[in-house]
Structure formats: C-alpha cells, structure tokens
Motif scaffolding. Sequence first.
Motif, PDB file in Angstrom:
ATOM      1  N   SER A 122       0.799  -1.225   0.000  1.00 54.13           N
ATOM      2  CA  SER A 122       0.000   0.000   0.000  1.00 54.13           C
ATOM      3  C   SER A 122       0.826   1.267   0.000  1.00 54.13           C
ATOM      4  O   SER A 122       0.287   2.364  -0.171  1.00 54.13           O
ATOM      5  CB  SER A 122      -0.912   0.002   1.232  1.00 54.13           C
ATOM      6  N   LEU A 123       2.137   1.133   0.188  1.00 54.79           N
ATOM      7  CA  LEU A 123       3.051   2.268   0.293  1.00 54.79           C
ATOM      8  C   LEU A 123       2.662   3.217   1.425  1.00 54.79           C
ATOM      9  O   LEU A 123       2.942   4.418   1.365  1.00 54.79           O
ATOM     10  CB  LEU A 123       3.136   3.031  -1.037  1.00 54.79           C
ATOM     11  N   THR A 124       1.970   2.681   2.447  1.00 54.79           N
ATOM     12  CA  THR A 124       1.786   3.469   3.658  1.00 54.79           C
ATOM     13  C   THR A 124       3.044   3.355   4.501  1.00 54.79           C
ATOM     14  O   THR A 124       3.795   2.380   4.396  1.00 54.79           O
ATOM     15  CB  THR A 124       0.583   2.962   4.465  1.00 54.79           C
ATOM     16  N   SER A 125       3.301   4.348   5.298  1.00 53.19           N
ATOM     17  CA  SER A 125       4.544   4.358   6.065  1.00 53.19           C
ATOM     18  C   SER A 125       4.280   4.853   7.471  1.00 53.19           C
ATOM     19  O   SER A 125       3.240   5.452   7.780  1.00 53.19           O
ATOM     20  CB  SER A 125       5.592   5.243   5.389  1.00 53.19           C
ATOM     21  N   ARG A 126       5.228   4.584   8.335  1.00 59.19           N
ATOM     22  CA  ARG A 126       5.212   5.159   9.673  1.00 59.19           C
ATOM     23  C   ARG A 126       6.645   5.467  10.075  1.00 59.19           C
ATOM     24  O   ARG A 126       7.574   4.724   9.765  1.00 59.19           O
ATOM     25  CB  ARG A 126       4.556   4.232  10.683  1.00 59.19           C
ATOM     26  N   ILE A 127       6.782   6.582  10.735  1.00 61.48           N
ATOM     27  CA  ILE A 127       8.102   7.015  11.203  1.00 61.48           C
ATOM     28  C   ILE A 127       8.339   6.406  12.576  1.00 61.48           C
ATOM     29  O   ILE A 127       7.517   6.540  13.484  1.00 61.48           O
ATOM     30  CB  ILE A 127       8.185   8.547  11.269  1.00 61.48           C
ATOM     31  N   LEU A 128       9.453   5.706  12.739  1.00 59.52           N
ATOM     32  CA  LEU A 128       9.795   5.087  14.020  1.00 59.52           C
ATOM     33  C   LEU A 128      10.678   5.981  14.877  1.00 59.52           C
ATOM     34  O   LEU A 128      10.626   5.907  16.112  1.00 59.52           O
ATOM     35  CB  LEU A 128      10.497   3.756  13.776  1.00 59.52           C
ATOM     36  N   TYR A 129      11.478   6.786  14.234  1.00 57.83           N
ATOM     37  CA  TYR A 129      12.418   7.598  14.991  1.00 57.83           C
ATOM     38  C   TYR A 129      12.892   8.750  14.117  1.00 57.83           C
ATOM     39  O   TYR A 129      13.087   8.605  12.921  1.00 57.83           O
ATOM     40  CB  TYR A 129      13.610   6.735  15.428  1.00 57.83           C
TER      41      TYR A 129
END
Length: 954
Positions: free
Chosen positions: A341-348
């Motif tokens: 889906s090319l969704t992302s989340r920033i971890l740091y």
Amino acid sequence: MPLLVLLLLLNVPGLAQDVSYQAFGKAQGMPSNTVYDLLQDQRGFIWLATDKGLFRYDGVHFRPYNNSQQNDKALSNLMEDAGGRVWCQNFTGQFFYWQADSLHLCEQLKPTGMYCPAAIVGGTTLMSLGSNAIRRFNITHFRTTDTPQPTGHLRPSSQVNGGYYYVMDAQANRIVGVSATGAKVSIAATPDKQTFYHAVVNETLFLIPKNDATLITARPANGRTYTIRLARKSLIQHVKAIDDQYLCLFTSAGFYLIDVRQKPRLVAPRLVDKNCTSLIRDREGNFWLSTTNDGLLLIPSLSVDVVSAGKPFSRLQAQPDERTLVYGTSDGEVGMIATNSLTSRILYKGATNAEVLSLFYDKPRSQLLFCSDQFYRLNNGQVQKVDIMSVKDMKAIDGQSIALAATGTSGRYRLDAHDPVVQIGNYGERVRAVAVLPGSPTIYTATPTGLWRHVPGQPGTLVNAQSLPLTDLTVTQTPTPMLFAASPTQGLFAFQNDRQILHLTKDNGLADNSLYRVKAYKNQVWWLTEKAVQCYDLTTKQIRTYDKTDGLPDADLKDLAFARDTAYIATRAGLVRFPVQLPATNPHRPQVLLTGLFQDHAAVPMTSPHTFRYDQNTIDIRYSVLSFRSQGAVQVYYRINRQAWLRADQTQRLLSLPSLAPDDYTVQIKAINEDGLVSAVSVVVRFTIERPFWLQYWFLIPLGLFSLLGTYLLYRNRLRRQQRETTLLTEKNRLEQELQQSRLTAIKSQMNPHFLFNALNTIQSYIYLNEKKQASSYLVKFSELTRLILDMSSDDTVALAQELKAIGLYLELEQMRFEDTLTYQLVVDTSLDPDQVHIPSMLIQPYVENAIKHGLMHKKTDRHLLVNFERGPGYLQVVIDDNGIGRIRSTEINQHRAGGGGRRHESFASAANQKRLALLNNGHNAQIGLEIIDKTDATGYSSGTQVVIRIPLL
C-alpha cells in the motif's frame, strides 16, 4: 544525554509516488521553460511549441524556427501533414508551417483573432473554425473551402477521430464531426451538458468535462457505458489520445494517464506540482511531457516510480516476508514502508540530522537496531544506546544474535539481552560489512585489506592472497551459497568455499569498477555504482544495467533492497522502485539523419551528389542522431571513401572536412548506442571536388606535349652546348698539348746538340790543357743549368728570380766558352721583386741564345750583351740588346753555310718561341708583346739587334 524526539507508530496516509523523469529546462539548454505542445514528426525529430517560438530537438540541440510576420511568438497545436510539413498556430489565430528548414506564414488561412485549435484530416486537409463556417484547407493546393456552420456556440472538441474534425455544439449538446469532403456526423454528449472534450481510444468514446471535472464517461463499442472517477477535482486544459492505448488529461496540477485497456474506475494525477500541457510517446517508448513552468520532462518508463520524492534515503532493509521495508535517511529518520500500500510510519527522528549508516529490524522482538550519530536500540518505545561506535553493517547469525561491522572492530551482539558487543577480530581496522553463510557460525568481514574469515574459537584469517579493498558483502540464496564481495576499485568478486570463482570488471560488463553496495535476491546479484544499478543473473550469466536512461534519477545511489520482485533503490532524491525483470537493454537502433550540407560555410541542397570547384574544398556536414533513450550515450563514427571508421566529436553534430584534395568522395556516418546497436541506415554524402584547370586532361595533354617539345629542345640545345664544350675542350687540350710541346721545344733549344757539343768541347779542352779547376767549375755550372731547366719545364709560370738564375748560368757558360771575349750585363729594375714577379717559364732565354748564336758568335772580339728588366705600366719589359753582326748579315752567313741552296734558314729556338707566344696569347686580353729592332750605326751599317718583350704582370 536527553532523549531524542521519538515518533513511534505515527501513521502516514500513503506515500506520494510518481513517475521518475529527467528534466530539460533552460539550465539544460532548453530555449524556454514554457512549452505548450509536442510532436514527433515522421523522421523522428521532436518539435516544441513554446512561448519563444518553434524548436526542433534531436536529443542534443534545440534548433529554433521563427517567422518575421509573427504577431505573437508563442505557438501551440503542432500538426504534421502527409508531405512532412509541420504546422502550428499562435494565440492570435495565425497559421504557420515548416518546410525546407524555414518557418512560413500561411497567408491563405486568415487569422480569426483568437486561438481555435485546428486539425489535419487525412494528411492533406487542415480543418479549423472560421467565421460561421468550418474551414477546409487543401494543403496540397493551398485552397480553402468553407462548410457553413453557425460557430458562435461551437468549440473544438478533440483531435481527429475516424477522418472527422469534431466540434462541440454546446447549444444542441452534441458533438459534430465534419470530414474533409464536408460530410457530417453527430454524437450525443452527456445529459448534464458538462461535456467539453471527447476522444476515441481503442474504440471507446470518452466524454470529458473541463471545469471541476471529477467523472469521465466511457462508451465502449459494446454500448456498456462506465465512468472513471478522478482522484481530485480538476480543471482539464487539454486531452490527448496516445497510441490507441492511453487517454491523457492535462491539468494545472499534473496529468492523468489512463490505460483504457485496464478500464480503471479510479485514477490519480501524476506530477501534481507541474502545470502540464501535452504528452507524446516517441518511437523508442519514452514519454515526453511539456509544462508551462518546468520545461520538458522525459519519462523513460512508466514502470519506474519515485516514492517520497525529495526524501534523502540512505539505508534499506527488506523484511523476510517482503511486506515491509525498513528505511533510514540522511537526516536521521528511521521508518517502515508497507510494500503493498506504500503506507509508512516514522519510528524515529533524530535531532542531530546525522545520516543513518546501518539498520536491522528484529521482528520477533519488535526492536530496531540502527546507527546514526550513535548506535541505538529501539524497543517498546524506548531508545537505548549501545557501547560501540560507527556500525556500518549488521547481519543475522541466528535468531538470537547478529554480526556487526564497525570502525576498528567486528563482533557479535545478542538480540535478547543487553550484553555488550563481543569482539571477534579486525582490531584497529575499518570493517565495512559482514556476511554469514546460512547454517554456519562462520562470519566474513569486508575491510580495506580484503575478505576475512572468522571461525569461533580461532583467529581470523585473510581469504584473499593479495590486498583487496572491499565495501560490502552478500550471500546468494542458491542451494550452494556463494559469497559476493564489492570492491571500491576492482569490481565484483565471488567466492565459494573460500576460493575465488568469479571476478567482474569494466572489461567484462561492469559500468564502473567502483562498487558501493551489493545484495543478492533470488537467483540474481545486484550492486550499485556511482550512477548505475546492475544485476547479474546467476543462471544466464548476463548483466543488466539500469541508469538514468531507464528512469533512475541523476542522484547519489545509496542502498538497495528487494520485495515482491520489485527493486527499491535508496537515493537522495527519493526511493526509486521498479520490477526486477524490467528490460534494461535499448532495443532501438539509433537513427542518423542529414540536416545540412555546407560548402565553405554556405548552405547547399542536401541532394547528392554535388560537384564543387577545386577552391570550394571545405565541406561541412550537419547531422542529427535520434536516440532519445540513450540521452547522449551514443557514439558517432564516420569514414571517407570506405577507409577506416573514425570517431566523430561527441559534443556537436557537425563533421568538418577542410581543404579537401580534388577527388570523388563518399562520406558515411553511423551511430552506435549504449548497448552496441548500430544505426540501421548510415548517412551517405557523395560529392566531387574538381581538379583545377592545370590538372584537367584538356590542359594536361597539351601541357605534356609542350613539355615534351620543350624537353626535346632543351635536350637538343644541351647536346649542342655539350658538343661546343667538347670542341672547345678538344681545342683547349690541343692548345695545351702544343704549349707543352713548345715547352719541350724550348728545352730542346736550351739543350740542342750544338750547345751540348760546344759545352763538351769546352770541358774537353780544359782537360787537355790540364785546367782541372776550370773544367770542374764549368761542369758544375752546366749540371746546375741542366737541372734548373728540367725543373722549370714542369711549371706554367716561374718566378723572375729563377729565370734570372737560368739566364745567368747560361751566360757564364758561354762566357767561359768564348774565353772572356764576351761580356754581359743582367740589369733588374730596383722596383721589381724577382721573387714576387712571375712570368711564363723559359720565355726569355731562347732570345738570349739567339743573340749569342746569330749575332755575337760571328764577331771575334768586343762581344757585348745587355739583358735589362724594367717595370712598365702593368707589364714587365725585357730588353735583350747585343752588338753583334745583326740579323741580315747573320742570315747571309747561315745561308752560305747551308750550301747556298736559297732555302731560308731560321733559328729553331726562335720559331718555337714565336709559336709559343701565339699559344700564350690565345684567349687572353692582356697580350705578350714582342718587338725586334735591327740596330745600325751612323753609316747605316748593322750594329746589332735589340729584342723588346713586354709581359703582362701576373
């Protein structure tokens, strides 16, 4: 140290993805950043209609075309007729066409004062809206025919479809088509009266609104209508059908490219930050997009996307299930991307903006290890520092621990504990990468000195025998694993069982010997160079190369990862992705076209062959190489008269041939693209440089005849001259022989038998009388005179001193013979230097002898002889004066002694000397003069003889 900012599990909607492109703006040589329309003509050139006029692009140069009658330089609506003429319009309604390398105004099509896009039907009829009529302009005969039609409520609807020019009748809500013959058709528009454009693609009719467009109506040939929803409300400025496959909608915020074969229900715009005006697909499959602010964009492949354009990705790691990518950036961000889906989340997100150098995601424990300014462990929302500096690489050993490569060491680190790193070797060395073979505890490390092997409990050993700087390692997923090592200077190496089995360099397929990252995926090995991504197929042993010609951005390539048969490339311009089986070779042969022929910089027709005068011998050939996919990576070669191929200057498309010699010429030009494909047809230019008139046969033949005649005359004259010279030489030799003979004669006169007889008698008488002293003295002088005469006889001239000595010896001998009844005087002028004055040898003595023999001998007493040497003006005068009986009396006595036969007797020496004088005077201006004076007394009786000799001073 305070906690850094942590953004854990921050959901981001879908990452922006877009096509990868190469930009051509004013910085890259474009004439303007505002382009309204594009066209590729029959020959392959790309034409640009811009706000600065019309331009033709060949992949290197933008050639401008303007007309002095343009009242608006901005042009649009490019078209090409069947004859290869390119047509365009400006925004005040003027029509122009390009022909014979010039832009011409079409005066037959009067401007309407506004811009109404025209269209060419059937290649020969240009159709446009006029005043209450649809104009049909015959391009072949340049004649206009009007089809009456109220135009106040008409507007152009689309490009030509099915041989008709279409307009939208807003009043009747119908699309009206008019053919080149004036026939009409009518198509019903949508009931909501929102239809502004229409297009037919792949037998499907599309009805398209203009303002606030959200829905497009599609009517396939089967009659089943469906709609396509646009992802955002758009102002559609232009529509275009491409290759009967794509419907393209252009807006001020990007463009929609709809593949009608897939019957999409929802489409999203691309390049939403661009104001798009037109799109074409060239013969090589490249897409060219024109914009009003950003120039021209080249899209090599729709299969190459850029995700999060502008984000500076630095490191990537694909999870084993290939559903997730973990990434790091150059500004200290770490996150995850879902590959479907090319969704992302920033971890740091770090506060120092330090680049992420390495990362490892431990999915079972939901923890992330990464190194930026420090080495961190992120677990359950907590960030912990690990006491090791500058970790460059991490690889799993088993489910419990990982291997680390760091500056100054390599080691093991447990994932389920907080134990410190256990060092395994490479102390003090910069370790750049680690690798672990499946099911083996052995760890391999890459260092500047080479590949190291670390077995637990044993010291590390260097695998390579020689120094081998390495940057990265990877292990293949094949049944028998292979270890691939990337070198920054020596290319790619493969090892199996610690033995090198492969070495790839530029000589056998690498784009560059400097490799930075290497990664194995399925049956392939991929690596990064400075500007290219390459793949080695372990089965076919073939190498594929991907670079900017395939859609990669012109930016630093940092890392690569693979998921679901898609390659992901971390670059500073974003995350690039494309299918791992994307074709990489360029199957299109370059095309070479002749665009200009110049003689001494003056254009001449490009028809061939030409004939030029001998002084028109500087030829320039202008050409274009159409290979847009290559983007300049094309090699051009030429040859003359089938000689060896020579490489042409790659910075320009001009072949200059200055100062050609007279001859027949055939010049060929070919091109080879980056994959070694040669242009199918070479440019061939034939011409002749005439010989100058002095090299023409009509001139050479007479010249040859005249030359032969001249040669004959010269030969004859030379022969005659040689004959004359031979004659003169013969005469000279004869004279020299006679002169030599005269010398011999003079010698004979000196040594004649009478003189010898008299001399010997004198010696005999001295002996009889026992006068030994006189005999000895006489004999000495006689021998000295004899030797002196012989010496003088070999010289042409002698010093006066020698001649005086010889005369003196002769006179002394004669004086002794005459028992002192002979007296003589030798007088030399004091102004004369006897040693410096030279005279002909043995010239004077014969005359002295004659004076004694014929003048003084017949007297009994009072014999006197004077020899006087005086300097005259330019000559030496010698006077020989005796008081003898004279020449007349001497002649009478000699005749009487000869018996009275009447034969005249002449002195042998005198005759020889007269002949010698004649020889010496021959050919000389200064002559030797001789004068003989018979002296008489007062009574007229002979009193002697005087001889005067005048010798030119030498």
